[in-house]
Design a protein around this motif. Structure first.
Motif, short mmCIF file in Angstrom:
data_model
loop_
_atom_site.label_atom_id
_atom_site.label_comp_id
_atom_site.label_asym_id
_atom_site.label_seq_id
_atom_site.Cartn_x
_atom_site.Cartn_y
_atom_site.Cartn_z
N PRO A 209 0.84 -1.20 0.00
CA PRO A 209 0.00 0.00 0.00
C PRO A 209 0.88 1.25 0.00
CG PRO A 209 0.08 -0.96 2.19
CD PRO A 209 0.78 -1.93 1.28
N LYS A 210 0.32 2.35 -0.41
CA LYS A 210 1.07 3.59 -0.45
C LYS A 210 1.28 4.12 0.97
CE LYS A 210 1.10 8.23 -2.49
NZ LYS A 210 0.36 9.20 -3.35
N ALA A 211 2.53 4.42 1.31
CA ALA A 211 2.82 4.98 2.63
C ALA A 211 2.45 6.45 2.66
CB ALA A 211 4.30 4.80 2.96
N ALA A 212 1.85 6.91 3.74
CA ALA A 212 1.38 8.29 3.83
C ALA A 212 2.51 9.29 3.61
CB ALA A 212 0.74 8.52 5.19
N ASP A 213 3.73 8.96 4.11
CA ASP A 213 4.86 9.88 3.97
C ASP A 213 5.88 9.40 2.93
OD1 ASP A 213 4.18 11.84 6.13
OD2 ASP A 213 4.31 10.03 7.37
N GLY A 214 5.50 8.42 2.12
CA GLY A 214 6.41 7.92 1.10
C GLY A 214 7.70 7.40 1.69
N THR A 215 8.82 7.82 1.12
CA THR A 215 10.13 7.41 1.64
C THR A 215 10.78 8.52 2.46
OG1 THR A 215 11.16 8.15 -0.42
CG2 THR A 215 10.52 5.82 -0.29
N ASN A 216 10.00 9.54 2.82
CA ASN A 216 10.52 10.67 3.57
C ASN A 216 10.63 10.32 5.06
OD1 ASN A 216 11.31 13.20 4.46
ND2 ASN A 216 9.21 14.03 4.44
N THR A 217 11.75 9.74 5.45
CA THR A 217 11.91 9.33 6.85
C THR A 217 12.04 10.52 7.80
OG1 THR A 217 14.32 9.13 6.51
CG2 THR A 217 12.99 7.14 6.20
N ALA A 218 12.33 11.70 7.26
CA ALA A 218 12.42 12.89 8.11
C ALA A 218 11.07 13.22 8.73
CB ALA A 218 12.94 14.08 7.30
N ALA A 219 10.01 12.74 8.11
CA ALA A 219 8.67 12.99 8.63
C ALA A 219 8.45 12.29 9.98
CB ALA A 219 7.62 12.51 7.62
N CYS A 220 9.36 11.39 10.33
CA CYS A 220 9.21 10.63 11.57
C CYS A 220 9.78 11.34 12.79
CB CYS A 220 9.89 9.26 11.42
SG CYS A 220 9.23 8.23 10.11
N SER A 221 10.36 12.50 12.61
CA SER A 221 11.06 13.16 13.70
C SER A 221 10.18 13.39 14.93
CB SER A 221 11.64 14.50 13.22
OG SER A 221 10.59 15.36 12.78
N ASP A 222 8.87 13.62 14.71
CA ASP A 222 7.98 13.85 15.85
C ASP A 222 7.43 12.57 16.45
OD1 ASP A 222 6.25 13.05 13.88
OD2 ASP A 222 4.86 14.74 14.10
N GLY A 223 7.89 11.43 15.91
CA GLY A 223 7.45 10.14 16.45
C GLY A 223 6.21 9.59 15.79
N ARG A 224 5.68 10.28 14.78
CA ARG A 224 4.46 9.82 14.10
C ARG A 224 4.65 9.93 12.59
NH1 ARG A 224 2.95 12.59 18.67
NH2 ARG A 224 1.53 11.51 20.09
N CYS A 225 4.65 8.80 11.92
CA CYS A 225 4.81 8.80 10.47
C CYS A 225 4.45 7.44 9.90
CB CYS A 225 6.25 9.15 10.07
SG CYS A 225 7.46 7.92 10.61
N GLU A 226 4.34 7.37 8.59
CA GLU A 226 4.15 6.10 7.88
C GLU A 226 5.04 6.17 6.65
OE1 GLU A 226 0.26 3.66 7.28
OE2 GLU A 226 0.57 4.82 5.43
N VAL A 227 6.07 5.33 6.62
CA VAL A 227 7.07 5.43 5.56
C VAL A 227 7.32 4.07 4.90
CG1 VAL A 227 8.26 7.41 6.57
CG2 VAL A 227 8.92 5.10 7.26
N LEU A 228 7.87 4.14 3.70
CA LEU A 228 8.26 2.95 2.95
C LEU A 228 9.77 2.78 3.06
CD1 LEU A 228 7.88 0.65 0.84
CD2 LEU A 228 8.14 2.42 -0.93
#
Length: 294
Positions: A209-228
């Motif tokens: 499935p498509k990850a909400a934040d794609g491959t942008n792991t920087a989106a995880c800095s706040d502890g909440r993200c969905e990445v591939l």
């Protein structure tokens, strides 16, 4: 004289009859007296006793497991994983001892002096062990394997104070009644298994499935993200750095203090109260991971 003699004889006869009746009256009174049934224990005391039984059982099992773990750490099947295993051993031990420490602190006084003294004795033992375990940082994997013996010594020092709860129950009727009613005190009792995460699917099919934040792991800095993650990535989420490797059939999470391998989608990795990672989906192309704060 005759009248006096008759009165004297009458008096003696009456006294004899009274003495004969006394034992029969005492026996009748004894038969009519029924023992007062003991009062049932309060719900609070049953809960208190059950909590103490559960905590002491957890420590007993930890001591047994620690002996086995130490042997395996000293004689690993593969030297490469000896330090990682020792790290996991330290983390599991810290978590179990901390859980017991918090559980016992939450019991409070029972209202039964004998039981309260036993609780105090347990807490005294834990006050010596908890700080020393906390000082052993698992961050240095090379040191962790050497620390395993010291960890086991601390664990083995957590023997039950004497007299233990079962012995005290023989001295106090309230404790005996509560001990008999608390399910955690029954032989062979085991805690109910916590609701498990959805069973991982070892053979996922179809596209990811498509990850909400794609491959942008920087989106995880706040502890909440969905990445591939398609192969490997270094992700910093809520202040914790995690190296993630997505294989064909599993996802590995490695921090400075632990390594966890999850076998497919639905698996959950928890890093204390700091971070939680869920494998949303995974196949040969990579894994979609969701990071949250517990």
């Amino acid at each position: 004289m005759a009248a006096g003699l008759v009165l004297a004889l009458g008096g003696c006869g009456g006294g004899t009859d009274g003495k004969a009746d006394a034992p029969e009256k005492a026996a009748a009174d004894k038969r009519s007296a029924k023992p007062t049934p003991p009062r049932p224990p309060s719900r609070e005391l049953v809960k208190w006793v059950g909590g103490l039984c559960e905590s002491t059982r957890a420590i007993k099992e930890l001591r047994t497991d620690s002996t086995t773990d130490l042997k395996e750490i000293r004689n690993p099947d593969e030297e490469l994983f000896a330090d990682a295993r020792a790290t996991g051993y330290l983390i599991d031990t810290q978590m179990t001892v901390d859980d017991v420490d918090q559980s016992l602190k939450g019991l409070g006084p029972s209202g039964v002096p004998l039981a309260d003294r036993l609780l105090d004795a347990w807490q005294t033992k834990l006050k010596r062990v908890v700080p020393r375990l906390d000082e052993m940082s698992p961050a240095d994997l090379d040191v962790a394997a050497g620390d395993a013996t010291d960890i086991d010594k601390l664990v083995q020092s957590l023997t039950s104070p004497q007299p233990d709860l079962a012995a005290l129950a023989k001295k106090d009727a309230r404790l005996a009644a509560a001990h008999g009613r608390a399910e955690q005190c029954a032989p062979g009792w085991k805690p109910a298994e916590k609701s498990a995460s959805p069973s991982p699917d070892p053979t996922p099919t179809g596209p990811l499935p498509k990850a909400a934040d794609g491959t942008n792991t920087a989106a995880c800095s706040d502890g909440r993200c969905e990445v591939l993650v398609t192969s490997s990535a270094d992700i910093t989420a809520n202040g914790m750095s995690v190296h993630v490797t997505a294989g064909d059939n599993s996802v590995t999470f490695q921090t400075a203090s632990t390594i966890m391998n999850l076998g497919g989608q639905g698996g959950v990795a928890k890093f204390g109260d700091t971070l939680k990672a869920t494998v949303v989906a995974q196949n040969k192309d990579g894994a979609v991971l969701k990071f949250t704060i517990p």
